[in-house]
Design a protein around this motif. Structure first.
Motif, PDB file in Angstrom:
ATOM      1  N   GLU A   9       0.824  -1.204   0.000  1.00 25.83           N
ATOM      2  CA  GLU A   9       0.000   0.000   0.000  1.00 25.83           C
ATOM      3  C   GLU A   9       0.863   1.262   0.000  1.00 25.83           C
ATOM      4  O   GLU A   9       0.592   2.209  -0.741  1.00 25.83           O
ATOM      5  N   LYS A  10       1.912   1.273   0.803  1.00 26.80           N
ATOM      6  CA  LYS A  10       2.775   2.443   0.861  1.00 26.80           C
ATOM      7  C   LYS A  10       3.524   2.645  -0.452  1.00 26.80           C
ATOM      8  O   LYS A  10       3.787   3.783  -0.864  1.00 26.80           O
ATOM      9  N   GLN A  12       2.282   1.911  -3.385  1.00 31.45           N
ATOM     10  CA  GLN A  12       1.287   2.496  -4.265  1.00 31.45           C
ATOM     11  C   GLN A  12       1.068   3.972  -3.939  1.00 31.45           C
ATOM     12  O   GLN A  12       0.902   4.796  -4.840  1.00 31.45           O
ATOM     13  N   TYR A  13       1.045   4.313  -2.658  1.00 32.26           N
ATOM     14  CA  TYR A  13       0.919   5.714  -2.266  1.00 32.26           C
ATOM     15  C   TYR A  13       2.066   6.538  -2.856  1.00 32.26           C
ATOM     16  O   TYR A  13       1.862   7.623  -3.405  1.00 32.26           O
ATOM     17  N   ARG A  16       1.646   7.101  -6.571  1.00 30.27           N
ATOM     18  CA  ARG A  16       0.582   8.047  -6.894  1.00 30.27           C
ATOM     19  C   ARG A  16       0.964   9.482  -6.524  1.00 30.27           C
ATOM     20  O   ARG A  16       0.690  10.424  -7.274  1.00 30.27           O
ATOM     21  N   GLN A  61       4.875  10.708   3.028  1.00 27.48           N
ATOM     22  CA  GLN A  61       3.726  10.031   3.611  1.00 27.48           C
ATOM     23  C   GLN A  61       3.593  10.328   5.104  1.00 27.48           C
ATOM     24  O   GLN A  61       2.655   9.873   5.747  1.00 27.48           O
ATOM     25  N   LEU A  92       1.008  13.337   1.677  1.00 30.20           N
ATOM     26  CA  LEU A  92      -0.241  12.666   2.002  1.00 30.20           C
ATOM     27  C   LEU A  92      -0.913  13.430   3.134  1.00 30.20           C
ATOM     28  O   LEU A  92      -0.276  13.760   4.137  1.00 30.20           O
ATOM     29  N   ARG A  95      -2.977   9.812   7.577  1.00 32.74           N
ATOM     30  CA  ARG A  95      -2.721   8.370   7.613  1.00 32.74           C
ATOM     31  C   ARG A  95      -3.858   7.649   8.311  1.00 32.74           C
ATOM     32  O   ARG A  95      -3.762   6.479   8.612  1.00 32.74           O
ATOM     33  N   LYS A 101      -7.873   9.976   1.029  1.00 33.09           N
ATOM     34  CA  LYS A 101      -6.472  10.324   0.931  1.00 33.09           C
ATOM     35  C   LYS A 101      -6.294  11.411  -0.127  1.00 33.09           C
ATOM     36  O   LYS A 101      -6.757  11.266  -1.261  1.00 33.09           O
ATOM     37  N   LEU A 169      -6.037  10.750  -4.178  1.00 32.07           N
ATOM     38  CA  LEU A 169      -5.116   9.701  -4.602  1.00 32.07           C
ATOM     39  C   LEU A 169      -5.792   8.692  -5.513  1.00 32.07           C
ATOM     40  O   LEU A 169      -5.167   8.137  -6.405  1.00 32.07           O
TER      41      LEU A 169
END
Length: 227
Positions: A9-10, A12-13, A16, A61, A92, A95, A101, A169
């Motif tokens: 997931e991180k 992908q963050y 993006r 992030q 971001l 969290r 997001k 996001l």
């Protein structure tokens, strides 16, 4: 600071957020291209008419960002050594689970970033001449500047210069980001990786991850398990 490789997931963050930085520059009318042989994956050359210069893109992030410092010259690598004029930081917004997001796009002059990095490093060095910034010198976007703790010296650049854009996001993207872009886009990728504990994957968690990957609501994901 956040390890962007701690989970899929991180990763992908990070991808993006980097895409959002590219999209922001293109929306300003710039042609965005890589800088050949520069060796800086987060460095981009932008051009609009007769205007042309280098831009460094950073993602965050945890709402901190960094540049490494060259001891011999005091230059900030990825900025001073490649004549960067502007620094784009895409942070971001939260969290917290369950909240949308948002990528907060900051557009800083490199001179403003440099001033704060120098101020922060000087304070760290005064407090501890053996200070280790081998993973980069980190400054906070949104903490108010303070003399204590020393990490807050030079903080708050994101408060003085608020975001230029707020971009969700999730949804379609127009730019593909390679894995190698993440190494310098988010310096926290160089931090030691914590031991990974493998746990059974639940159906709700699988739906959540797939929904994130494809940009849809988790309710749209159907999973069939056959034994």
């Amino acid at each position: 600071m956040t390890n962007i490789y701690a989970s899929p997931e991180k990763v992908q963050y990070a991808k993006r957020l980097f895409e959002i930085g590219i999209e922001y520059l293109e929306a300003q009318g710039y042609e965005v291209s890589r800088v050949p042989r520069a060796g800086k994956k987060s460095l981009r050359r932008v051009k609009k008419g007769k205007e042309e210069f280098n831009v460094a893109i950073r993602t965050s992030q945890d709402q901190w960002f960094a540049f490494p410092r060259e001891d011999a010259t005091g230059n900030w690598l990825g900025m001073d050594d490649v004549e960067v004029q502007r620094v784009i930081v895409v942070a971001l917004n939260t969290r917290e689970e369950g909240k949308e997001k948002i990528g907060l796009v900051h557009d800083f002059l490199a001179s403003d970033v440099r001033d704060r990095l120098n101020k922060n490093f000087e304070a760290r060095y005064a407090a501890n001449p053996n200070v280790d910034i081998s993973h980069g010198n980190w400054i906070s976007l949104y903490h108010k500047e303070a003399n204590e703790p020393v990490s807050f010296v030079g903080a708050g650049i994101g408060l003085k210069f608020p975001p230029k854009d707020r971009v969700p996001l999730f949804g379609a993207t127009s730019n593909q980001v390679e894995e190698e872009d993440l190494v310098e886009a988010d310096r926290s990728s160089e931090l030691p990786v914590a031991e990974i504990v493998v746990e059974p994957l639940t159906i709700p968690e699988a739906k959540r991850r797939l929904a994130f990957t494809f940009g849809v609501d988790p309710s749209a994901i159907k999973i069939t398990v056959e034994g």
